[in-house]
Scaffold this motif. Structure first.
Motif, PDB file in Angstrom:
ATOM      1  N   LYS A 193       0.834  -1.206   0.000  1.00  0.00           N
ATOM      2  CA  LYS A 193       0.000   0.000   0.000  1.00  0.00           C
ATOM      3  C   LYS A 193       0.869   1.257   0.000  1.00  0.00           C
ATOM      4  O   LYS A 193       0.600   2.221  -0.738  1.00  0.00           O
ATOM      5  CB  LYS A 193      -0.922  -0.008   1.216  1.00  0.00           C
ATOM      6  CG  LYS A 193      -1.863   1.192   1.329  1.00  0.00           C
ATOM      7  CD  LYS A 193      -2.808   1.024   2.518  1.00  0.00           C
ATOM      8  CE  LYS A 193      -3.788   2.188   2.630  1.00  0.00           C
ATOM      9  NZ  LYS A 193      -3.114   3.432   3.032  1.00  0.00           N
ATOM     10  N   GLU A 229      -4.944 -13.607  -2.921  1.00  0.00           N
ATOM     11  CA  GLU A 229      -5.371 -12.237  -3.221  1.00  0.00           C
ATOM     12  C   GLU A 229      -4.222 -11.258  -3.024  1.00  0.00           C
ATOM     13  O   GLU A 229      -4.070 -10.299  -3.790  1.00  0.00           O
ATOM     14  CB  GLU A 229      -6.559 -11.869  -2.332  1.00  0.00           C
ATOM     15  CG  GLU A 229      -7.811 -12.685  -2.642  1.00  0.00           C
ATOM     16  CD  GLU A 229      -8.897 -12.507  -1.606  1.00  0.00           C
ATOM     17  OE1 GLU A 229      -8.668 -11.743  -0.641  1.00  0.00           O
ATOM     18  OE2 GLU A 229      -9.958 -13.130  -1.747  1.00  0.00           O
ATOM     19  N   GLU A 265      -2.166  -8.744  -5.701  1.00  0.00           N
ATOM     20  CA  GLU A 265      -1.859  -7.325  -5.543  1.00  0.00           C
ATOM     21  C   GLU A 265      -0.394  -7.037  -5.882  1.00  0.00           C
ATOM     22  O   GLU A 265      -0.074  -6.000  -6.480  1.00  0.00           O
ATOM     23  CB  GLU A 265      -2.169  -6.874  -4.116  1.00  0.00           C
ATOM     24  CG  GLU A 265      -3.644  -6.863  -3.778  1.00  0.00           C
ATOM     25  CD  GLU A 265      -4.436  -5.990  -4.737  1.00  0.00           C
ATOM     26  OE1 GLU A 265      -4.051  -4.802  -4.913  1.00  0.00           O
ATOM     27  OE2 GLU A 265      -5.417  -6.474  -5.320  1.00  0.00           O
ATOM     28  N   LYS A 320      -0.052  -6.991  -9.624  1.00  0.00           N
ATOM     29  CA  LYS A 320      -0.549  -5.731 -10.190  1.00  0.00           C
ATOM     30  C   LYS A 320       0.453  -4.599  -9.972  1.00  0.00           C
ATOM     31  O   LYS A 320       0.621  -3.731 -10.842  1.00  0.00           O
ATOM     32  CB  LYS A 320      -1.895  -5.376  -9.574  1.00  0.00           C
ATOM     33  CG  LYS A 320      -3.026  -6.315  -9.996  1.00  0.00           C
ATOM     34  CD  LYS A 320      -4.317  -5.980  -9.260  1.00  0.00           C
ATOM     35  CE  LYS A 320      -5.424  -6.961  -9.622  1.00  0.00           C
ATOM     36  NZ  LYS A 320      -6.669  -6.679  -8.846  1.00  0.00           N
TER      37      LYS A 320
END
Length: 227
Positions: free
Chosen positions: A28, A74, A78, A81
């Motif tokens: 993040k 999942e 991420e 990506k």
């Protein structure tokens, strides 16, 4: 948050979390740093660098082991990506490899346009063979970027490369002392970016150069072992 510094037309992201392993918080923070870099309208280039002994050691496997259900899948999605975004980032990108760079951290470095590695310390390694942890999409990713002559040694056999060896193998482009690493990376970024490249055209050319890998990185995670 990661440190974001603007030096002229170059944005420097410093990863400052020790071994700089990938977990939800660090991914993040990296995405937020990329957003900030891209928000500077006059920015032409991006440099990423770590601190101390580590550029990045890749995925935080201990953290992933605690993720419930398909949480680890999942999360890897991420990461994929993030790599896809960096691979096609609309600025010239330079990885300033200040120390050890392993596994997913090596993938992060390889997603940059140009790599400069510290000349006196640090290993570049893709250790999936030693972890019994193959990622099919990452294997395709490495195949598209690492020179063919080194692909089996680096990917299948997990060879560890010093900076000198990585440069000789064509995995990194330059070497630098630690003291001059950031300055060398910024200089290379300015040299490669020149007067500035059209962002949309640059991103499109990067994507088209490795379209299959880019598409695969944006697809759901394929089966892998252990997790």
């Amino acid at each position: 948050k990661m440190e974001v510094e603007k030096i002229g037309a170059c944005v420097v992201i410093r990863m400052n979390r020790g071994e700089n392993r990938f977990n939800p918080d660090s991914v993040k923070a990296f995405i937020e740093a990329l957003d900030k870099a891209e928000s500077y309208e006059d920015a032409k280039a991006l440099v990423t660098i770590g601190e101390g002994k580590y550029y990045s050691l890749g995925m935080d496997l201990d953290r992933m082991a605690t993720m419930p259900g398909r949480g680890s899948y999942e999360f890897v999605s991420e990461i994929q990506k993030l790599l896809a975004r960096l691979l096609t980032f609309p600025l010239v990108t330079i990885a300033a490899i200040n120390g050890h760079v392993y596994a997913g951290g090596a993938a992060l470095a390889l997603a940059h346009d140009y790599r400069i590695m510290r000349n006196d310390r640090g290993w570049f390694c893709l250790p999936e063979i030693n972890l019994n942890l193959p990622f099919p999409v990452f294997t395709e990713f490495f195949k598209a970027i690492i020179p063919v002559s080194e692909h089996k040694l680096a990917v299948a056999l997990g060879k560890r490369y010093t900076g000198e060896e990585a440069k000789a193998a064509g995995i990194v482009n330059e070497l630098s002392s630690l003291e001059e690493l950031k300055e060398s990376a910024v200089a290379a970024a300015n040299r490669l970016a020149g007067d500035g490249l059209d962002r949309k055209t640059l991103a499109t050319l990067k994507r088209d150069r490795c379209r299959d890998v880019y598409q695969a990185l944006n697809e759901p995670v394929r089966l892998y072992s252990m997790l």
